[in-house]
Design a protein around this motif. Structure first.
Motif, PDB file in Angstrom:
ATOM      1  N   HIS A  55      35.090  32.064  48.462  1.00  0.00           N
ATOM      2  CA  HIS A  55      34.912  33.113  49.462  1.00  0.00           C
ATOM      3  C   HIS A  55      34.667  34.483  48.840  1.00  0.00           C
ATOM      4  O   HIS A  55      34.008  35.341  49.441  1.00  0.00           O
ATOM      5  CB  HIS A  55      36.162  33.178  50.347  1.00  0.00           C
ATOM      6  CG  HIS A  55      36.462  31.900  51.059  1.00  0.00           C
ATOM      7  ND1 HIS A  55      35.770  31.494  52.183  1.00  0.00           N
ATOM      8  CD2 HIS A  55      37.366  30.917  50.795  1.00  0.00           C
ATOM      9  CE1 HIS A  55      36.244  30.321  52.586  1.00  0.00           C
ATOM     10  NE2 HIS A  55      37.216  29.956  51.770  1.00  0.00           N
ATOM     11  N   PHE A  56      35.212  34.700  47.644  1.00  0.00           N
ATOM     12  CA  PHE A  56      35.083  35.988  46.953  1.00  0.00           C
ATOM     13  C   PHE A  56      34.713  35.710  45.495  1.00  0.00           C
ATOM     14  O   PHE A  56      35.546  35.214  44.734  1.00  0.00           O
ATOM     15  CB  PHE A  56      36.393  36.773  47.032  1.00  0.00           C
ATOM     16  CG  PHE A  56      36.885  36.990  48.441  1.00  0.00           C
ATOM     17  CD1 PHE A  56      36.388  38.037  49.219  1.00  0.00           C
ATOM     18  CD2 PHE A  56      37.818  36.121  48.997  1.00  0.00           C
ATOM     19  CE1 PHE A  56      36.823  38.218  50.521  1.00  0.00           C
ATOM     20  CE2 PHE A  56      38.266  36.307  50.300  1.00  0.00           C
ATOM     21  CZ  PHE A  56      37.759  37.350  51.063  1.00  0.00           C
ATOM     22  N   PRO A  57      33.488  35.993  45.104  1.00  0.00           N
ATOM     23  CA  PRO A  57      33.023  35.593  43.770  1.00  0.00           C
ATOM     24  C   PRO A  57      33.706  36.284  42.597  1.00  0.00           C
ATOM     25  O   PRO A  57      33.583  35.838  41.468  1.00  0.00           O
ATOM     26  CB  PRO A  57      31.530  35.927  43.805  1.00  0.00           C
ATOM     27  CG  PRO A  57      31.372  36.928  44.900  1.00  0.00           C
ATOM     28  CD  PRO A  57      32.422  36.599  45.906  1.00  0.00           C
ATOM     29  N   SER A  58      34.422  37.366  42.850  1.00  0.00           N
ATOM     30  CA  SER A  58      35.121  38.068  41.768  1.00  0.00           C
ATOM     31  C   SER A  58      36.315  38.820  42.338  1.00  0.00           C
ATOM     32  O   SER A  58      36.416  39.032  43.553  1.00  0.00           O
ATOM     33  CB  SER A  58      34.188  39.064  41.067  1.00  0.00           C
ATOM     34  OG  SER A  58      33.872  40.137  41.940  1.00  0.00           O
ATOM     35  N   LYS A  59      37.225  39.230  41.444  1.00  0.00           N
ATOM     36  CA  LYS A  59      38.371  40.022  41.885  1.00  0.00           C
ATOM     37  C   LYS A  59      37.900  41.340  42.495  1.00  0.00           C
ATOM     38  O   LYS A  59      38.484  41.834  43.460  1.00  0.00           O
ATOM     39  CB  LYS A  59      39.313  40.294  40.714  1.00  0.00           C
ATOM     40  CG  LYS A  59      40.519  41.137  41.130  1.00  0.00           C
ATOM     41  CD  LYS A  59      41.417  41.507  39.967  1.00  0.00           C
ATOM     42  CE  LYS A  59      42.547  42.425  40.430  1.00  0.00           C
ATOM     43  NZ  LYS A  59      43.426  42.850  39.318  1.00  0.00           N
ATOM     44  N   SER A  60      36.832  41.927  41.936  1.00  0.00           N
ATOM     45  CA  SER A  60      36.331  43.194  42.450  1.00  0.00           C
ATOM     46  C   SER A  60      35.853  43.065  43.890  1.00  0.00           C
ATOM     47  O   SER A  60      36.142  43.905  44.738  1.00  0.00           O
ATOM     48  CB  SER A  60      35.184  43.701  41.566  1.00  0.00           C
ATOM     49  OG  SER A  60      34.664  44.920  42.069  1.00  0.00           O
TER      50      SER A  60
END
Length: 208
Positions: A55-60
């Motif tokens: 759902h979110f490709p990176s922590k950023s």
């Protein structure tokens, strides 16, 4: 023919995404951005780390979405408070009081939203957030100056000063707050309201 998700599949995906954001919000309130690692969010949501990345490709990307979701609720609360009183000065005072009380109710979250060191993507969102608060204040100040109920002044300049004053008084280094558990006292909202009314030029705005 391209695959199209059925409504049921999309609803399940949206539910999982919301669960990830909910877990991240809980971590943000407890530990700030430093504690919102992908692994920690996954553990709080009771899912695999790889599921977060679906759902979110990176922590950023997760941090930006998290910031937007939390800040939207804060701006809506302050905007609603500003719009209730008929008198513009009272509207600005109500917005400041709401801002302060919500910050004091969750000081770790307030620190994360306003001052915690973050990456550039979240810092850019933070500027949008501060402008949104400024614009809420400025709209009522402009209404007051146009109607003659407030002295002539630059609404944007006054509003920006109020946003800065609130942030510094509540979580800045001069406030005495640690950004974790300690913070200004219970009378801080009333003091900020009195300061706000004096800054707007309201006559006889006495100290609480």
């Amino acid at each position: 023919m391209p695959y199209r998700r059925t409504p049921a599949v999309q609803a399940r995906m949206d539910g999982r995404r919301d669960a990830v954001l909910g877990a991240a919000r809980a971590l943000l309130a407890d530990e700030g951005y430093a504690g919102c690692t992908v692994a920690a969010v996954a553990a709080r949501a009771r899912i695999a780390t790889g599921s977060v990345y679906r759902h979110f490709p990176s922590k950023s990307v997760l941090a930006v979405e998290l910031f937007r979701s939390v800040v939207t609720a804060e701006v809506e609360a302050v905007s609603a408070a500003a719009g209730r009183p008929e008198d513009p000065a009272e509207g600005v005072a109500a917005a400041v009081e709401t801002f302060a009380r919500r910050a004091l109710a969750s000081p770790r979250l307030a620190y994360a939203l306003l001052a915690e060191p973050v990456d550039t993507a979240v810092e850019a969102e933070r500027l949008v957030f501060r402008r949104a608060f400024r614009d809420v204040f400025a709209a009522r100040i402009a209404e007051g100056t146009a109607s003659g109920r407030l002295p002539r002044q630059d609404p944007l300049l006054t509003a920006a000063g109020l946003v800065g004053a609130c942030a510094e008084a509540l979580i800045g280094p001069l406030s005495g707050a640690t950004g974790r558990t300690d913070g200004p006292g219970p009378h801080t909202p009333a003091h900020l309201v009195a300061f706000t009314l004096r800054a707007l030029g309201v006559p006889h705005a006495d100290h609480p």
